[in-house]
Design a protein around this motif. Structure first.
Motif, PDB file in Angstrom:
ATOM      1  N   ARG A   1     -20.527   3.529   7.527  1.00  0.00           N
ATOM      2  CA  ARG A   1     -20.509   2.072   7.287  1.00  0.00           C
ATOM      3  C   ARG A   1     -21.353   1.818   5.999  1.00  0.00           C
ATOM      4  O   ARG A   1     -21.076   0.895   5.227  1.00  0.00           O
ATOM      5  CB  ARG A   1     -21.056   1.032   8.477  1.00  0.00           C
ATOM      6  CG  ARG A   1     -20.159   1.102   9.606  1.00  0.00           C
ATOM      7  CD  ARG A   1     -20.502   0.331  10.776  1.00  0.00           C
ATOM      8  NE  ARG A   1     -21.584   0.613  11.472  1.00  0.00           N
ATOM      9  CZ  ARG A   1     -21.847   1.542  12.283  1.00  0.00           C
ATOM     10  NH1 ARG A   1     -20.642   2.172  12.878  1.00  0.00           N
ATOM     11  NH2 ARG A   1     -23.018   1.860  13.064  1.00  0.00           N
ATOM     12  N   TRP A   2     -22.588   2.261   6.008  1.00  0.00           N
ATOM     13  CA  TRP A   2     -23.384   2.098   4.744  1.00  0.00           C
ATOM     14  C   TRP A   2     -22.643   2.884   3.402  1.00  0.00           C
ATOM     15  O   TRP A   2     -22.735   1.818   2.493  1.00  0.00           O
ATOM     16  CB  TRP A   2     -24.916   3.202   4.873  1.00  0.00           C
ATOM     17  CG  TRP A   2     -25.688   3.054   3.696  1.00  0.00           C
ATOM     18  CD1 TRP A   2     -26.710   2.248   3.583  1.00  0.00           C
ATOM     19  CD2 TRP A   2     -25.630   3.992   2.775  1.00  0.00           C
ATOM     20  NE1 TRP A   2     -27.394   2.429   2.368  1.00  0.00           N
ATOM     21  CE2 TRP A   2     -26.464   3.527   1.760  1.00  0.00           C
ATOM     22  CE3 TRP A   2     -24.832   5.209   2.267  1.00  0.00           C
ATOM     23  CZ2 TRP A   2     -26.987   4.197   0.684  1.00  0.00           C
ATOM     24  CZ3 TRP A   2     -25.115   5.663   1.244  1.00  0.00           C
ATOM     25  CH2 TRP A   2     -26.203   5.145   0.108  1.00  0.00           C
ATOM     26  N   MET A   3     -22.095   3.691   3.659  1.00  0.00           N
ATOM     27  CA  MET A   3     -21.289   4.426   2.409  1.00  0.00           C
ATOM     28  C   MET A   3     -20.194   3.207   2.016  1.00  0.00           C
ATOM     29  O   MET A   3     -20.338   2.911   0.958  1.00  0.00           O
ATOM     30  CB  MET A   3     -20.568   5.501   2.710  1.00  0.00           C
ATOM     31  CG  MET A   3     -19.873   6.124   1.575  1.00  0.00           C
ATOM     32  SD  MET A   3     -19.397   7.750   1.941  1.00  0.00           S
ATOM     33  CE  MET A   3     -17.828   8.004   0.917  1.00  0.00           C
ATOM     34  N   PHE A   4     -19.525   2.555   3.037  1.00  0.00           N
ATOM     35  CA  PHE A   4     -18.520   1.576   2.595  1.00  0.00           C
ATOM     36  C   PHE A   4     -19.291   0.361   1.895  1.00  0.00           C
ATOM     37  O   PHE A   4     -18.581  -0.032   0.814  1.00  0.00           O
ATOM     38  CB  PHE A   4     -17.816   1.154   3.977  1.00  0.00           C
ATOM     39  CG  PHE A   4     -16.794   1.960   4.416  1.00  0.00           C
ATOM     40  CD1 PHE A   4     -16.167   3.143   3.793  1.00  0.00           C
ATOM     41  CD2 PHE A   4     -16.696   2.175   5.669  1.00  0.00           C
ATOM     42  CE1 PHE A   4     -15.339   3.963   4.360  1.00  0.00           C
ATOM     43  CE2 PHE A   4     -16.030   3.054   6.600  1.00  0.00           C
ATOM     44  CZ  PHE A   4     -15.145   3.930   5.708  1.00  0.00           C
ATOM     45  N   GLN A   5     -20.287   0.066   2.274  1.00  0.00           N
ATOM     46  CA  GLN A   5     -20.949  -1.141   1.677  1.00  0.00           C
ATOM     47  C   GLN A   5     -21.569  -0.815   0.617  1.00  0.00           C
ATOM     48  O   GLN A   5     -21.479  -1.724  -0.365  1.00  0.00           O
ATOM     49  CB  GLN A   5     -22.161  -1.601   2.645  1.00  0.00           C
ATOM     50  CG  GLN A   5     -21.607  -2.190   4.096  1.00  0.00           C
ATOM     51  CD  GLN A   5     -22.750  -2.402   5.168  1.00  0.00           C
ATOM     52  OE1 GLN A   5     -23.881  -1.837   4.920  1.00  0.00           O
ATOM     53  NE2 GLN A   5     -22.313  -2.977   6.251  1.00  0.00           N
TER      54      GLN A   5
END
Length: 184
Positions: free
Chosen positions: A164-168
């Motif tokens: 999720r962090w990577m997507f953001q």
């Protein structure tokens, strides 16, 4: 050679074969062995397959079968760019079969998003911008790199927070066809 022929050559290589049964259950890898991890990732690839081209699937299989294969021979606690890191050993091995610099960079940096996430967590969310920029420059095909990180990161024992962090964090760099996959 096409990706299937390259994969067959990799799978018959004695170095690949001797490393398949390395590993035991541990945090992040309750499946234990490299062989079991590969099997789990192959299942994840099948879930993502409808969103991918055949060429992408072939490249992803190469990454699946090489990215962690040399963990048993790696030095522990070294940076991913260290010549004895599992990523560097995997890259050197894969370079004997492919010349695609982007695929080689992906196998080298496959754990970098997770490392950046961990580092940011310990720095009150502050991202190491220099390291992030180096990753952005190293990877050409962000859709493929993200797809591999989804395949590798959506396994039993792994937390979804790094993905999720990577997507953001990488927002505009990633393809919505991967971000919206049912595997997530």
């Amino acid at each position: 050679m096409n990706a299937d022929e390259i994969l067959r050559a990799i799978q018959t290589d004695p170095r690949y074969q001797r490393n398949l049964d390395w590993g035991e259950p541990r945090p992040g890898h309750p499946e234990g062995t490299v062989r079991a991890h590969i099997a789990e990732l192959e299942q994840n690839l099948e879930k993502l397959r409808p969103r991918l081209t055949e060429e992408e699937c072939g490249k992803l299989r190469l990454l699946i079968h090489t990215h962690d294969t040399f963990k048993g021979e790696a030095a522990h606690g070294v940076a991913i760019t260290h010549p004895r890191s599992h990523a560097s050993l995997a890259r050197a091995f894969l370079a004997e079969f492919v010349t695609d610099q982007d695929i080689l960079a992906m196998v080298q940096y496959h754990d970098e998003p997770y490392a950046l996430w961990r580092q940011a967590r310990h720095r009150d969310g502050a991202v190491n911008e220099t390291r992030l920029q180096a990753l952005r420059e190293a990877i050409g095909d962000w859709t493929l790199f993200l797809a591999f990180n989804v395949i590798d990161g959506c396994t039993e024992g792994k937390d979804g927070a790094p993905l999720r962090w990577m997507f953001q964090t990488l927002g505009g760099s990633v393809s919505s066809r991967i971000m919206e996959a049912d595997i997530l």
